[in-house]
Design a protein around this motif. Structure first.
Motif, PDB file in Angstrom:
ATOM      1  N   TRP A 110     -62.703 -15.687 -52.509  1.00 34.13           N
ATOM      2  CA  TRP A 110     -63.190 -14.324 -52.705  1.00 34.13           C
ATOM      3  C   TRP A 110     -62.078 -13.398 -53.169  1.00 34.13           C
ATOM      4  O   TRP A 110     -62.255 -12.590 -54.083  1.00 34.13           O
ATOM      5  CB  TRP A 110     -63.808 -13.813 -51.409  1.00 34.13           C
ATOM      6  N   GLN A 111     -60.907 -13.539 -52.564  1.00 36.04           N
ATOM      7  CA  GLN A 111     -59.787 -12.697 -52.961  1.00 36.04           C
ATOM      8  C   GLN A 111     -59.366 -13.010 -54.395  1.00 36.04           C
ATOM      9  O   GLN A 111     -59.034 -12.106 -55.171  1.00 36.04           O
ATOM     10  CB  GLN A 111     -58.609 -12.917 -52.003  1.00 36.04           C
ATOM     11  N   THR A 112     -59.378 -14.288 -54.745  1.00 31.88           N
ATOM     12  CA  THR A 112     -59.048 -14.676 -56.119  1.00 31.88           C
ATOM     13  C   THR A 112     -60.034 -14.070 -57.106  1.00 31.88           C
ATOM     14  O   THR A 112     -59.657 -13.566 -58.166  1.00 31.88           O
ATOM     15  CB  THR A 112     -59.053 -16.208 -56.262  1.00 31.88           C
ATOM     16  N   LEU A 113     -61.313 -14.110 -56.742  1.00 34.95           N
ATOM     17  CA  LEU A 113     -62.338 -13.542 -57.615  1.00 34.95           C
ATOM     18  C   LEU A 113     -62.135 -12.033 -57.788  1.00 34.95           C
ATOM     19  O   LEU A 113     -62.218 -11.519 -58.905  1.00 34.95           O
ATOM     20  CB  LEU A 113     -63.727 -13.823 -57.036  1.00 34.95           C
ATOM     21  N   LEU A 114     -61.850 -11.335 -56.688  1.00 36.22           N
ATOM     22  CA  LEU A 114     -61.633  -9.884 -56.783  1.00 36.22           C
ATOM     23  C   LEU A 114     -60.454  -9.568 -57.697  1.00 36.22           C
ATOM     24  O   LEU A 114     -60.492  -8.588 -58.460  1.00 36.22           O
ATOM     25  CB  LEU A 114     -61.407  -9.299 -55.388  1.00 36.22           C
TER      26      LEU A 114
ATOM     27  N   TYR B   7     -75.101 -13.125 -59.735  1.00 39.72           N
ATOM     28  CA  TYR B   7     -74.094 -13.688 -58.841  1.00 39.72           C
ATOM     29  C   TYR B   7     -73.345 -14.879 -59.465  1.00 39.72           C
ATOM     30  O   TYR B   7     -72.104 -14.908 -59.441  1.00 39.72           O
ATOM     31  CB  TYR B   7     -74.728 -14.083 -57.503  1.00 39.72           C
ATOM     32  N   PRO B   8     -74.040 -15.878 -60.022  1.00 46.42           N
ATOM     33  CA  PRO B   8     -73.288 -16.976 -60.647  1.00 46.42           C
ATOM     34  C   PRO B   8     -72.493 -16.518 -61.863  1.00 46.42           C
ATOM     35  O   PRO B   8     -71.427 -17.079 -62.149  1.00 46.42           O
ATOM     36  CB  PRO B   8     -74.384 -17.984 -61.029  1.00 46.42           C
ATOM     37  N   ALA B   9     -72.998 -15.502 -62.588  1.00 51.69           N
ATOM     38  CA  ALA B   9     -72.249 -14.996 -63.742  1.00 51.69           C
ATOM     39  C   ALA B   9     -70.902 -14.433 -63.294  1.00 51.69           C
ATOM     40  O   ALA B   9     -69.863 -14.666 -63.931  1.00 51.69           O
ATOM     41  CB  ALA B   9     -73.067 -13.932 -64.469  1.00 51.69           C
ATOM     42  N   VAL B  10     -70.904 -13.696 -62.173  1.00 48.28           N
ATOM     43  CA  VAL B  10     -69.645 -13.142 -61.652  1.00 48.28           C
ATOM     44  C   VAL B  10     -68.761 -14.273 -61.123  1.00 48.28           C
ATOM     45  O   VAL B  10     -67.544 -14.287 -61.355  1.00 48.28           O
ATOM     46  CB  VAL B  10     -69.931 -12.106 -60.553  1.00 48.28           C
ATOM     47  N   TRP B  11     -69.358 -15.234 -60.423  1.00 45.64           N
ATOM     48  CA  TRP B  11     -68.558 -16.350 -59.898  1.00 45.64           C
ATOM     49  C   TRP B  11     -67.892 -17.138 -61.020  1.00 45.64           C
ATOM     50  O   TRP B  11     -66.836 -17.747 -60.824  1.00 45.64           O
ATOM     51  CB  TRP B  11     -69.438 -17.292 -59.065  1.00 45.64           C
ATOM     52  N   SER B  12     -68.502 -17.139 -62.215  1.00 40.60           N
ATOM     53  CA  SER B  12     -67.917 -17.902 -63.328  1.00 40.60           C
ATOM     54  C   SER B  12     -66.564 -17.344 -63.766  1.00 40.60           C
ATOM     55  O   SER B  12     -65.819 -18.011 -64.493  1.00 40.60           O
ATOM     56  CB  SER B  12     -68.878 -17.913 -64.520  1.00 40.60           C
ATOM     57  N   LEU B  13     -66.225 -16.113 -63.322  1.00 41.23           N
ATOM     58  CA  LEU B  13     -64.915 -15.547 -63.645  1.00 41.23           C
ATOM     59  C   LEU B  13     -63.812 -16.138 -62.769  1.00 41.23           C
ATOM     60  O   LEU B  13     -62.626 -15.970 -63.064  1.00 41.23           O
ATOM     61  CB  LEU B  13     -64.954 -14.026 -63.483  1.00 41.23           C
ATOM     62  N   HIS B  14     -64.206 -16.805 -61.692  1.00 43.47           N
ATOM     63  CA  HIS B  14     -63.228 -17.483 -60.842  1.00 43.47           C
ATOM     64  C   HIS B  14     -62.711 -18.716 -61.592  1.00 43.47           C
ATOM     65  O   HIS B  14     -63.469 -19.427 -62.252  1.00 43.47           O
ATOM     66  CB  HIS B  14     -63.891 -17.894 -59.519  1.00 43.47           C
ATOM     67  N   PRO B  15     -61.415 -19.017 -61.518  1.00 47.09           N
ATOM     68  CA  PRO B  15     -60.841 -20.131 -62.289  1.00 47.09           C
ATOM     69  C   PRO B  15     -61.431 -21.497 -61.958  1.00 47.09           C
ATOM     70  O   PRO B  15     -61.255 -22.436 -62.743  1.00 47.09           O
ATOM     71  CB  PRO B  15     -59.346 -20.080 -61.917  1.00 47.09           C
ATOM     72  N   ARG B  16     -62.132 -21.635 -60.831  1.00 45.62           N
ATOM     73  CA  ARG B  16     -62.606 -22.962 -60.432  1.00 45.62           C
ATOM     74  C   ARG B  16     -64.131 -23.138 -60.547  1.00 45.62           C
ATOM     75  O   ARG B  16     -64.653 -24.198 -60.211  1.00 45.62           O
ATOM     76  CB  ARG B  16     -62.180 -23.252 -58.985  1.00 45.62           C
ATOM     77  N   PHE B  17     -64.827 -22.100 -61.019  1.00 46.20           N
ATOM     78  CA  PHE B  17     -66.279 -22.204 -61.100  1.00 46.20           C
ATOM     79  C   PHE B  17     -66.750 -22.030 -62.541  1.00 46.20           C
ATOM     80  O   PHE B  17     -66.239 -21.171 -63.268  1.00 46.20           O
ATOM     81  CB  PHE B  17     -66.955 -21.170 -60.198  1.00 46.20           C
TER      82      PHE B  17
ATOM     83  N   VAL C 161     -76.833 -25.618 -64.102  1.00 47.06           N
ATOM     84  CA  VAL C 161     -76.129 -25.626 -62.819  1.00 47.06           C
ATOM     85  C   VAL C 161     -74.871 -24.767 -62.908  1.00 47.06           C
ATOM     86  O   VAL C 161     -74.361 -24.480 -63.986  1.00 47.06           O
ATOM     87  CB  VAL C 161     -75.726 -27.060 -62.404  1.00 47.06           C
ATOM     88  N   ILE C 162     -74.363 -24.361 -61.735  1.00 44.76           N
ATOM     89  CA  ILE C 162     -73.022 -23.812 -61.599  1.00 44.76           C
ATOM     90  C   ILE C 162     -72.255 -24.777 -60.721  1.00 44.76           C
ATOM     91  O   ILE C 162     -72.749 -25.220 -59.673  1.00 44.76           O
ATOM     92  CB  ILE C 162     -73.025 -22.384 -61.012  1.00 44.76           C
ATOM     93  N   VAL C 163     -71.055 -25.144 -61.147  1.00 43.32           N
ATOM     94  CA  VAL C 163     -70.339 -26.235 -60.500  1.00 43.32           C
ATOM     95  C   VAL C 163     -68.872 -25.855 -60.299  1.00 43.32           C
ATOM     96  O   VAL C 163     -68.317 -25.044 -61.047  1.00 43.32           O
ATOM     97  CB  VAL C 163     -70.453 -27.528 -61.352  1.00 43.32           C
ATOM     98  N   GLU C 164     -68.261 -26.448 -59.281  1.00 41.10           N
ATOM     99  CA  GLU C 164     -66.830 -26.262 -59.033  1.00 41.10           C
ATOM    100  C   GLU C 164     -66.052 -27.302 -59.821  1.00 41.10           C
ATOM    101  O   GLU C 164     -66.393 -28.485 -59.814  1.00 41.10           O
ATOM    102  CB  GLU C 164     -66.530 -26.385 -57.541  1.00 41.10           C
TER     103      GLU C 164
ATOM    104  N   THR D  93     -66.468 -19.069 -68.850  1.00 37.07           N
ATOM    105  CA  THR D  93     -67.101 -17.994 -68.095  1.00 37.07           C
ATOM    106  C   THR D  93     -68.301 -17.452 -68.851  1.00 37.07           C
ATOM    107  O   THR D  93     -68.549 -17.827 -69.998  1.00 37.07           O
ATOM    108  CB  THR D  93     -66.119 -16.833 -67.843  1.00 37.07           C
ATOM    109  N   GLN D  94     -69.046 -16.545 -68.190  1.00 42.05           N
ATOM    110  CA  GLN D  94     -70.165 -15.842 -68.821  1.00 42.05           C
ATOM    111  C   GLN D  94     -69.700 -14.530 -69.446  1.00 42.05           C
ATOM    112  O   GLN D  94     -70.509 -13.664 -69.755  1.00 42.05           O
ATOM    113  CB  GLN D  94     -71.258 -15.550 -67.790  1.00 42.05           C
ATOM    114  N   LEU D  95     -68.403 -14.394 -69.622  1.00 45.68           N
ATOM    115  CA  LEU D  95     -67.831 -13.185 -70.198  1.00 45.68           C
ATOM    116  C   LEU D  95     -68.023 -13.193 -71.704  1.00 45.68           C
ATOM    117  O   LEU D  95     -67.670 -14.163 -72.379  1.00 45.68           O
ATOM    118  CB  LEU D  95     -66.343 -13.098 -69.857  1.00 45.68           C
TER     119      LEU D  95
END
Length: 327
Positions: free
Chosen positions: A7-11, A85-95, A103-106, A113-115
């Motif tokens: 979560w901190q990495t995502l922020l 939610y998955p679109a935002v998680w896709s900004l994390h380096p591991r998702f 699917v969304i996968v680790e 990303t969805q950016l």
């Protein structure tokens, strides 16, 4: 890895974004991240002007589902309105989101990303003419509809009606071709009959069953094995009846009920005349001076805004977020 670390990495990733636009994986809605807080992320959707808080506990719930599923979490299992939610998680380096697999996968390595990399051109000067037959025919059709009063078709000259019918036929045929191409791409993105909304409507993946009888001997043998006499399923063969009419004195009306109806069929198209008119229209558009062009662009923008206002869909959550002071 604990959720708190992810979560901190995502922020941190979100803090580095500067007005970037993301797109949801299922409905393909565009939104921007307007505020990042320890317990939530505020997003703003471009269609419908909706502002929505995305809560930390919901991110954690999705995180658990992703990390507990080796082959990725299926996006069509998301609750309603959870698409961002998955679109935002896709900004994390591991998702990463795999839209083809739904699917969304680790991942262990680099991810996408969805950016969205860039913004679409908003000025009419940057618009390009699509190389599609339906575009040219539609432009000719619009011109014809503007030049003639189609509210009272009976008062139009025959040659005008012929031109309108020809253009309508061409637009329909070419539009169906593009429509099928669009459908083929959409089919790979729609999952399990989930309804997906766009600004002007909704689409849904459906299944159609087509049945074709196997060869005659296979069918008759299967029915006989089941105790069905083949005579019970033997019927009149239309092809054989037509062959019999050729070698007998029977009239067609002796064996067919015949009902005739008249219709209009497009016989030919004067492509050279169409191309000439189309080139004239393009030259007229190119010759519009700056003042008239700016007025035309403003008129088009006002019309588009009016269409968006009339066709947009707002969920109950959108009204609650406006009235409840969530932002």
């Amino acid at each position: 890895m604990p959720f708190s670390v992810s979560w901190q990495t995502l922020l941190e990733e979100l803090e580095e974004l500067d007005g970037a636009t993301l797109v949801t994986p299922l409905s393909h809605d565009r939104f921007r991240i307007t505020d990042v807080q320890d317990h939530r992320v505020i997003v703003h959707f471009e269609d419908g002007d909706e502002k929505r808080p995305l809560q930390r506990d919901q991110f954690e719930s999705l995180y658990r589902r992703i990390t507990d599923t080796p082959n990725g979490f299926e996006l069509d299992r998301l609750p309603p309105d959870a698409d961002p939610y998955p679109a935002v998680w896709s900004l994390h380096p591991r998702f990463e989101i795999d839209e083809d697999a739904g699917v969304i996968v680790e991942q262990d390595g680099p991810t996408s990303t969805q950016l969205l990399e860039g913004e679409p051109a908003s000025e009419s000067d940057n618009r390009t003419e699509p190389d599609l037959a339906v575009y040219a025919d539609a432009l000719l059709l619009v011109d014809a509809l503007e030049r003639h009063d189609v509210d009272v078709l009976e008062e139009l000259e025959t040659d005008v009606l012929v031109n309108l019918y020809t253009l309508l036929s061409d637009v329909q045929r070419n539009a169906n071709g593009v429509r099928q191409d669009v459908a083929d791409v959409l089919l790979a993105r729609l999952h399990h009959d989930r309804l997906v909304n766009g600004p002007f409507g909704s689409v849904q993946r459906t299944t159609r069953r087509n049945r074709t009888l196997k060869d005659e001997e296979t069918v008759l043998a299967a029915l006989e094995d089941a105790g069905i006499d083949r005579e019970r399923v033997m019927g009149v063969d239309r092809g054989k009846v037509d062959d019999a009419l050729e070698v007998t004195d029977l009239a067609e009306s002796d064996v067919y009920d015949i009902e005739e109806s008249a219709y209009v069929r497009k016989a030919e198209v004067d492509e050279e005349r169409k191309d000439s008119r189309l080139q004239g229209l393009k030259e007229q558009l190119a010759a519009v001076d700056s003042d008239e062009g700016e007025a035309l662009r403003q008129e088009i923008e006002d019309l588009e805004a009016r269409i968006d206002e009339l066709t947009e869909f707002k969920s109950g959550q959108a009204f609650q977020s406006r009235g409840g002071g969530n932002s």
